[in-house]
Design an enzyme around this catalytic site. Structure first.
Site, short mmCIF file in Angstrom:
data_model
loop_
_atom_site.label_atom_id
_atom_site.label_comp_id
_atom_site.label_asym_id
_atom_site.label_seq_id
_atom_site.Cartn_x
_atom_site.Cartn_y
_atom_site.Cartn_z
N LYS A 176 -23.05 59.37 47.37
CA LYS A 176 -22.80 59.93 45.87
C LYS A 176 -21.48 59.48 45.42
O LYS A 176 -20.64 59.77 46.37
CB LYS A 176 -23.19 61.33 45.98
CG LYS A 176 -23.19 62.10 44.79
CD LYS A 176 -23.87 63.56 44.87
CE LYS A 176 -23.73 64.38 43.58
NZ LYS A 176 -24.16 65.61 43.79
N SER B 130 -27.98 67.07 41.06
CA SER B 130 -27.13 66.12 40.41
C SER B 130 -27.08 64.75 41.27
O SER B 130 -26.41 63.58 41.15
CB SER B 130 -25.79 66.52 40.25
OG SER B 130 -25.14 67.01 41.49
N SER C 287 -28.72 70.44 44.18
CA SER C 287 -28.49 68.87 43.91
C SER C 287 -28.82 67.83 45.10
O SER C 287 -28.66 66.85 44.73
CB SER C 287 -26.88 68.57 43.53
OG SER C 287 -26.57 69.28 42.36
#
Length: 453
Positions: free
Chosen positions: A77, A155, A179
């Protein structure tokens, strides 16, 4: 190679010499570059991957394997520092930042296990949403939806999409309000959120340090167990598979089923019946602490909002605000209204609620409920309606943020499908620092939850 490879299936090929890490890395990068959705990754680390793959290949040929993960690809990420590349945190305002001087600690840990870092995955700007929408780098398509462009969840949007699309077997994300678990459930993969503090956060761009945790997105619980061991610097996992007959599960009767889609509830309840039939003990109870979390937020504001505002307040007050997603700006600025006394009240109440929740559990019990109250919705309506966006975001985060506030660890496992044939997830959670027990139980229960046993 076919889609949905697990780390274990790839490790068999690599360790036996049937698949060279150089070929695996090149194939992985080629498939990412040729994939129809160019918004899953925001950048590839091709030179790094080539060097790491070459080193892995030489080790394996010399009989000096570093372990189970040696030569296998991983994606990160875009919050994790990768030496020599820019960490943008999903934001246009960080594009011009200098490259990271060193790897984040956990990046270094997986590199030490021999894993090949292939690139950075897309995400919500500053990780401040559960939907996966990004106006700067695009919104990844949910790979589980063949026709309609549905959101992947956030996210850690690109991380989930990369695994679900079969581009990488493992991606590492962060989880502040859901997330990791949210996009895992929406895309039909496994998402493990570790207890906050289980891994070092050095070199990871924060959102709210009181809530931030790390976790893995992958195709099987065993993959999460392997990654967990490596992130701790272990050469092999020490977690043992539990016996299903020894599992004790409590299903909450508070909050988590409110306004849930009937198909999602049906998929969850079918999984619970399968677990009971296999010998797991299941009971149901109300958790007043769950509702109390939202009462606190209504009275004092959200902890995540207070800390996110403190982190970004200068940015929000300056010219950079015009280059940030307006929805992120609007949510973050709500933190300006949260006073110091509100913040202290939240922290004090949090400690009390964590204690009350743990005390209400019987020894060894796990909590199980739907990861989300709905399946992944289409993207287009959310882009055109701010009210719908904020309402959907709040509902999407609802079930998972309880675990962050109460400091749970959790694993989301696919449990069937809901509306439009989209994936639904079952979330197994345990009190903080009971990750080993949680993962042990998840190993035992996974095939049953999936309906494969």
């Amino acid at each position: 190679m076919t889609n949905q490879k697990t780390l274990a299936s790839l490790a068999v090929l690599v360790q036996s010499g049937q698949l060279d890490p150089i070929a695996l890395a090149e194939d992985t990068l080629t498939r990412i570059e040729s994939h129809a959705d160019h918004s899953i990754f925001v950048g590839l680390t091709r030179d790094r991957a080539a060097q790491e793959a070459k080193a892995a290949s030489e080790r394996l040929k010399a009989g000096r394997s570093l372990g189970l993960l040696d030569g296998l690809p991983v994606a990160w990420k875009d919050l994790f520092d990768l030496a020599g590349t820019v960490t943008t945190a999903g934001s246009a305002v960080f594009r011009g930042n200098p490259p990271a001087k060193a790897d984040a600690t956990v990046v270094g840990a997986l590199a030490a296990a021999g894993m090949i870092s292939v690139g950075r995955t897309n995400m919500n700007e500053f990780a401040f949403s559960g939907l996966g929408i990004n106006p700067h780098y695009g919104t990844p398509r949910n790979p589980a939806s063949a026709d309609v462009h549905r959101i992947p969840g956030g996210s850690s949007a690109g991380s989930a999409a990369a695994v679900a699309a079969g581009l990488v077997p493992l991606a590492i994300g962060t989880d502040t309000g859901g997330s990791v678990r949210i996009p895992a459930a929406m895309t039909g993969i496994v998402g493990y959120k570790a207890t906050r503090g289980r891994y070092s956060m050095k070199g990871v761009f924060p959102l709210a340090t009181s809530l931030d945790s790390l976790g893995s997105l992958c195709n099987a619980v065993q993959d999460a167990v392997w990654a967990d061991a490596a992130m701790h610097g272990l050469t092999a996992p020490v977690i043992r598979r539990a016996e299903v007959a020894d599992l004790s599960i409590v299903v909450p009767e508070s909050v988590v089923f409110d306004e849930a889609e009937s198909e999602v509830v049906a998929a969850f309840e079918a999984a619970i019946r399968r677990l009971e039939a296999a010998g797991a003990k299941v009971r149901r109870q109300s958790f007043p602490s769950f509702a109390a979390v939202f009462d606190l937020m209504a009275r004092h504001g959200a902890l995540v909002t207070a800390e996110a505002y403190a982190l970004h307040r200068e940015r929000l007050a300056g010219p950079e605000a015009a280059r940030i997603d307006p929805r992120v700006v609007a949510r973050a600025r709500l933190g300006e209204k949260i006073t110091v006394s509100d913040y202290i009240a939240l922290l004090d109440a949090r400690g009390r609620l964590i204690h009350e929740t743990v005390e209400s559990l019987k020894t060894g019990e796990l909590i199980a409920h739907p990861t989300l109250p709905h399946v992944a919705p289409p993207l287009a309506p959310l882009l055109g309606d701010d009210d719908l966006f904020f309402k959907t975001n709040a509902k999407t985060l609802r079930n998972t943020l309880i675990g962050n506030f109460l400091d749970f660890c959790g694993v989301s496992i696919p449990c069937g499908t809901g509306a439009a044939g989209m994936p639904a997830g079952l979330l197994l959670s345990a009190p903080h620092h009971q990750d080993d027990r949680l993962l042990s139980a998840a190993l035992a229960a996974e095939a049953i939850i999936r309906g494969e046993a």
